[in-house]
Design an enzyme around this catalytic site. Structure first.
Site, PDB file in Angstrom:
ATOM      1  N   THR A  50      14.395   6.069  18.760  1.00  0.00           N
ATOM      2  CA  THR A  50      13.460   5.450  19.701  1.00  0.00           C
ATOM      3  C   THR A  50      12.074   5.637  19.114  1.00  0.00           C
ATOM      4  O   THR A  50      11.675   6.764  18.800  1.00  0.00           O
ATOM      5  CB  THR A  50      13.535   6.149  21.067  1.00  0.00           C
ATOM      6  N   ASN A  78       9.993   1.776  -2.015  1.00  0.00           N
ATOM      7  CA  ASN A  78       8.561   1.463  -1.995  1.00  0.00           C
ATOM      8  C   ASN A  78       7.895   2.360  -3.046  1.00  0.00           C
ATOM      9  O   ASN A  78       8.581   3.106  -3.765  1.00  0.00           O
ATOM     10  CB  ASN A  78       7.958   1.601  -0.585  1.00  0.00           C
ATOM     11  N   ASP A  84       0.542  -4.660  11.740  1.00  0.00           N
ATOM     12  CA  ASP A  84       1.364  -3.448  11.805  1.00  0.00           C
ATOM     13  C   ASP A  84       2.457  -3.587  10.743  1.00  0.00           C
ATOM     14  O   ASP A  84       3.303  -4.478  10.829  1.00  0.00           O
ATOM     15  CB  ASP A  84       1.975  -3.359  13.223  1.00  0.00           C
ATOM     16  N   ASP A 100      12.010  -2.866   6.037  1.00  0.00           N
ATOM     17  CA  ASP A 100      13.342  -3.126   6.612  1.00  0.00           C
ATOM     18  C   ASP A 100      13.642  -4.626   6.626  1.00  0.00           C
ATOM     19  O   ASP A 100      14.770  -5.050   6.366  1.00  0.00           O
ATOM     20  CB  ASP A 100      13.438  -2.552   8.027  1.00  0.00           C
TER      21      ASP A 100
HETATM   22  P1  ATP Z   1       7.426   0.136   6.006  1.00  0.00           P
HETATM   23  O1  ATP Z   1       7.976   1.520   5.770  1.00  0.00           O
HETATM   24  O2  ATP Z   1       6.086   0.121   6.684  1.00  0.00           O
HETATM   25  O3  ATP Z   1       8.412  -0.777   6.649  1.00  0.00           O
HETATM   26  P2  ATP Z   1       7.490  -0.031   3.154  1.00  0.00           P
HETATM   27  O4  ATP Z   1       6.512   0.990   2.699  1.00  0.00           O
HETATM   28  O5  ATP Z   1       8.926   0.273   3.028  1.00  0.00           O
HETATM   29  O6  ATP Z   1       7.147  -0.538   4.620  1.00  0.00           O
HETATM   30  P3  ATP Z   1       5.936  -2.040   1.763  1.00  0.00           P
HETATM   31  O7  ATP Z   1       6.062  -2.038   0.301  1.00  0.00           O
HETATM   32  O8  ATP Z   1       4.680  -1.509   2.366  1.00  0.00           O
HETATM   33  O9  ATP Z   1       7.256  -1.385   2.355  1.00  0.00           O
HETATM   34  O10 ATP Z   1       6.088  -3.535   2.308  1.00  0.00           O
HETATM   35  C1  ATP Z   1       7.307  -4.231   2.201  1.00  0.00           C
HETATM   36  C2  ATP Z   1       7.021  -5.678   1.915  1.00  0.00           C
HETATM   37  O11 ATP Z   1       6.290  -6.254   3.019  1.00  0.00           O
HETATM   38  C3  ATP Z   1       6.157  -5.951   0.716  1.00  0.00           C
HETATM   39  O12 ATP Z   1       6.885  -5.885  -0.486  1.00  0.00           O
HETATM   40  C4  ATP Z   1       5.687  -7.367   1.033  1.00  0.00           C
HETATM   41  O13 ATP Z   1       6.743  -8.274   0.808  1.00  0.00           O
HETATM   42  C5  ATP Z   1       5.435  -7.257   2.537  1.00  0.00           C
HETATM   43  N1  ATP Z   1       4.036  -6.856   2.766  1.00  0.00           N
HETATM   44  C6  ATP Z   1       3.570  -5.611   2.996  1.00  0.00           C
HETATM   45  N2  ATP Z   1       2.221  -5.603   3.124  1.00  0.00           N
HETATM   46  C7  ATP Z   1       1.835  -6.897   2.969  1.00  0.00           C
HETATM   47  C8  ATP Z   1       0.571  -7.574   2.971  1.00  0.00           C
HETATM   48  N3  ATP Z   1      -0.575  -6.910   3.150  1.00  0.00           N
HETATM   49  N4  ATP Z   1       0.563  -8.913   2.774  1.00  0.00           N
HETATM   50  C9  ATP Z   1       1.693  -9.600   2.590  1.00  0.00           C
HETATM   51  N5  ATP Z   1       2.923  -9.028   2.562  1.00  0.00           N
HETATM   52  C10 ATP Z   1       2.998  -7.701   2.744  1.00  0.00           C
END
Ligand code: ATP
Length: 336
Positions: A21, A202, A272, A278
């Site tokens: 949650t 990431n 956000d 995911d």
């Molecule tokens: P989270 O844990 O917040 O879900 P993460 O850290 O696993 O995210 P990120 O690499 O931050 O993953 O983001 C995943 C994908 O989302 C990026 O590869 C891109 O495709 C998209 N994304 C993230 N930020 C942006 C942005 N500022 N503009 C456009 N696309 C974005």
């Protein structure tokens, strides 16, 4: 029609992972040590990387009407016997995820994630209390014979490491493809990599698993170096999501190396980022499992990794423009 398609010849994706949650507070800036902040808004919503990726697969496999899914998506995991657990099960079902393998554990609490989102940047900070997710032991891998019916198994690291390691081994023994999204990042036992068809990380995860500084990933050469390290350990397809920079991929198909950097979608107003990774995994997985299924059917089934990354990148860009996790993931008709 039933919300969970059971057509036998569509690809089957199973997610073994967490259900939490999410308690989400939106704040003007992240609090400093000792600082008390007033949130601009607060919400309680369904989350957990496992459940979010299950919802992402299901939502991106079909239009909002829940008709004609391109994959059967089911979830294996555990919730507590509380109203949060009921809410999470309901969330899976309304998005078309088969939740029959999610156990409701007596005398346990459902997992919680406390998420603080900074309004200006959309960046989040998260604290997780795993609760029922800690009880997802190795027996969940073999109980019910679900692995035999799975084409692609997706996992993260919000359930015990022993369970993940066992599942990778059992999947490999049965020829089931595995996609691992190792979040939250932890060093993996070396043997795990040989069982991974897809590793999606990431930047933080790439650095921790690869034992390198995050700044090494600032350049294409650094990304290639780290990616090759994982390929040498046995991973077939290496994907690094790079937030606003986009996505890097590296693969070796038939001995030939293929790599690229797909830039993030432009003109995106970040609200956000929760659930972006995911969403990426869900959309990418749908292409990966389809290629696998076509390969079995003798229709070639070559995996177009670049196309899969492009489509996933586009879907994730929708998610970052909306609040929440599961709620912010688009349906197929919202991205195509
Ligand atoms: P989270 O844990 O917040 O879900 P993460 O850290 O696993 O995210 P990120 O690499 O931050 O993953 O983001 C995943 C994908 O989302 C990026 O590869 C891109 O495709 C998209 N994304 C993230 N930020 C942006 C942005 N500022 N503009 C456009 N696309 C974005």
């Amino acid at each position: 029609m039933s919300s969970t398609a059971t057509t036998s010849n569509i690809p089957r994706i199973t997610i073994l992972g967490s259900l939490n949650t999410d308690l989400v507070a939106y704040v003007p800036h992240h609090p400093l040590p000792g600082e008390t902040l007033t949130a601009t808004s607060f919400m309680t919503s369904p989350g957990g990387k496992g459940a979010n990726q299950a919802v992402a697969c299901a939502k991106l496999s079909r239009p909002r009407s829940l008709s004609s899914p391109s994959a059967h998506v089911s979830m294996v995991g555990a919730v507590g016997s509380d109203s949060n657990g009921d809410m999470l099960l309901h969330n899976l079902q309304t998005h078309g995820v088969d939740s029959s393998l999610v156990t409701k554990l007596p005398n346990q609490k459902t997992g919680i994630a406390m998420i603080v989102v900074e309004a200006e940047t959309g960046q989040n900070r998260i604290i997780i209390s795993g609760e029922a997710n800690h009880s997802v032991g190795e027996e969940y891998v073999t109980a019910g014979g679900w692995l035999e019916k799975t084409d692609l198994l997706i996992m993260q690291l919000e359930v015990p490491m022993g369970t993940v390691v066992r599942a990778v081994g059992e999947a490999k023994a049965r020829g089931v493809d595995v996609l691992l999204n190792p979040a939250p990042a932890r060093v993996l036992p070396e043997g795990v990599y040989r069982g991974l068809k897809h590793l999606v990380v990431n930047e933080t995860e790439a650095a921790i698993l690869g034992g390198v500084e995050e700044r090494e990933l600032d350049t294409m050469e650094g990304l290639e170096r780290v990616g090759r390290m994982f390929l040498e350990k046995g991973v077939e397809n290496f994907i690094a999501t790079l937030g606003g920079r986009g996505v890097f991929y590296l693969t070796r198909e038939g001995g030939e190396e293929k790599r690229g950097l797909v830039e993030a979608e432009r003109g995106v107003r970040v609200v956000d980022t929760t659930g972006a990774g995911d969403t990426f995994v869900g959309r990418y997985a749908l292409d990966a499992v389809r290629a696998r299924k076509e390969g079995e059917g003798g229709e070639g089934g070559r995996f177009d990794i670049e196309g899969a990354v492009r489509r996933a990148n586009k879907a994730a860009a929708v998610t970052v423009q909306r609040e929440g996790a599961a709620a912010s993931i688009p349906w197929r008709d919202e991205v195509e």
